[in-house]
Write a protein that holds these residues in place. Structure first.
Motif, PDB file in Angstrom:
ATOM      1  N   GLY A 260       0.811  -1.210   0.000  1.00 45.03           N
ATOM      2  CA  GLY A 260       0.000   0.000   0.000  1.00 45.03           C
ATOM      3  C   GLY A 260       0.847   1.263   0.000  1.00 45.03           C
ATOM      4  N   LYS A 261       2.159   1.097  -0.179  1.00 42.94           N
ATOM      5  CA  LYS A 261       3.080   2.223  -0.259  1.00 42.94           C
ATOM      6  C   LYS A 261       3.997   2.036  -1.468  1.00 42.94           C
ATOM      7  CE  LYS A 261       3.223   2.902   4.775  1.00 42.94           C
ATOM      8  NZ  LYS A 261       4.096   2.960   5.979  1.00 42.94           N
ATOM      9  N   PRO A 262       4.592   3.118  -1.968  1.00 41.59           N
ATOM     10  CA  PRO A 262       5.519   2.967  -3.094  1.00 41.59           C
ATOM     11  C   PRO A 262       6.611   1.952  -2.783  1.00 41.59           C
ATOM     12  CG  PRO A 262       5.016   5.281  -2.751  1.00 41.59           C
ATOM     13  CD  PRO A 262       4.411   4.540  -1.602  1.00 41.59           C
ATOM     14  N   GLY A 263       6.867   1.039  -3.745  1.00 33.26           N
ATOM     15  CA  GLY A 263       7.831  -0.031  -3.542  1.00 33.26           C
ATOM     16  C   GLY A 263       9.241   0.359  -3.955  1.00 33.26           C
ATOM     17  N   PRO A 264      10.216  -0.513  -3.685  1.00 34.21           N
ATOM     18  CA  PRO A 264      11.630  -0.190  -3.922  1.00 34.21           C
ATOM     19  C   PRO A 264      11.987   0.016  -5.393  1.00 34.21           C
ATOM     20  CG  PRO A 264      11.368  -2.498  -3.303  1.00 34.21           C
ATOM     21  CD  PRO A 264      10.056  -1.839  -3.049  1.00 34.21           C
TER      22      PRO A 264
END
Length: 288
Positions: A260-264
């Protein structure tokens, strides 16, 4: 005082007039481009202008202005309007002629319009990602042409806006194509996948830049069709365009993507893209 381009000349905006029988107004018979400006400099200007020429050729128009002249003209417009961070919008239509579906007679002059607009970088979207919805792709079959005919895109974008979302992720049946105003990328096991650059999508300049950056840095980049099911099972999803830059998708139809958050990988792509902007246009400030 604000200035615009009309048919190769820079004039005051309130003096710019277009005939009611211009074919862009009556038929959407024309093509357009949007070029990002950072620190008063156009980013990937040549690529955008080459695509403008290509789009014109695909609808049977030979652009009436050389690329080199357009680049000089738009740089002058940026300077005249003292634009720091923003865009240059341009469009070319088949000209003004009594209304008839067939092309006008040879010799009818094309209409060129361009203007600048202040537009800051999308700081919140870059930092936190964007929410999206799924929508059926109802557009025509020549999405590779950056034409003025955008009603299908507009309807999808409005559907997203009404849902409180940034973008609509389009699909033809089960095959994901692109966003209403962006290209779509999914990341699975460290590999970036995106739809092939055929007639079903616009081969975005940011998309092309991203591909080059991935190849240069060893990030696997694959042009391959993928389904809605594939997309929803991806580790990360991202959308990219001239004004969006590269934004992680954190939600689709109310369901979180990954954590649910920007990934690497999305973060890495953003970093590489910013480095390319700075290489061409100088040091970036998020809200400069």
């Amino acid at each position: 005082m604000e200035y615009v381009v009309l048919n190769g000349e820079i004039i005051e905006r309130d003096k710019a007039k277009i005939d009611v029988e211009d074919r862009g107004y009556q038929f959407g018979d024309g093509v357009y481009e949007v070029i990002r400006v950072y620190n008063g400099r156009m980013f990937t200007a040549l690529e955008h202008l080459e695509r403008l020429v290509s789009s014109a050729e695909k609808i049977g128009m030979k652009l009436g202005w050389p690329i080199e002249d357009l680049e000089k003209l738009f740089n002058s417009l940026i300077e005249k309007n003292q634009l720091g961070t923003g865009i240059v919008y341009m469009q070319v239509t088949r000209g003004t002629s009594p209304r008839s579906h067939a092309f006008p007679p040879a010799g009818v002059a094309q209409t060129l319009v361009a203007y600048t607009r202040d537009m800051q970088r999308p700081a919140n979207n870059l930092a936190n990602g964007v929410k999206t919805i799924l929508a059926e792709d109802i557009r025509w079959l020549r999405c590779d042409i950056k034409s003025l005919n955008l009603l299908g895109n507009i309807l999808a974008k409005q559907k997203a806006a009404e849902a409180g979302c940034y973008e609509a992720l389009l699909h033809r049946g089960e095959t994901v194509t692109e966003g209403s105003s962006s290209n779509i990328f999914i990341i699975k096991d460290g590999t970036v996948f995106t739809h092939p650059a055929n007639n079903l999508i616009l081969n975005g300049i940011t998309r092309q830049t991203l591909e080059k950056l991935c190849v240069a840095t060893g990030i696997p980049f694959v042009e391959k069709e993928f389904s809605v099911v594939d997309m929803l099972a991806a580790d990360e999803i991202a959308v990219a365009s001239t004004t969006t830059e590269i934004a992680a998708v954190v939600e689709v139809d109310g369901q979180p993507v990954g954590s649910g958050k920007p990934g690497p990988v999305s973060r890495k792509l953003q970093s590489l893209f910013e480095q390319e902007i700075e290489r061409q246009c100088g040091k970036l400030a998020m809200n400069s």
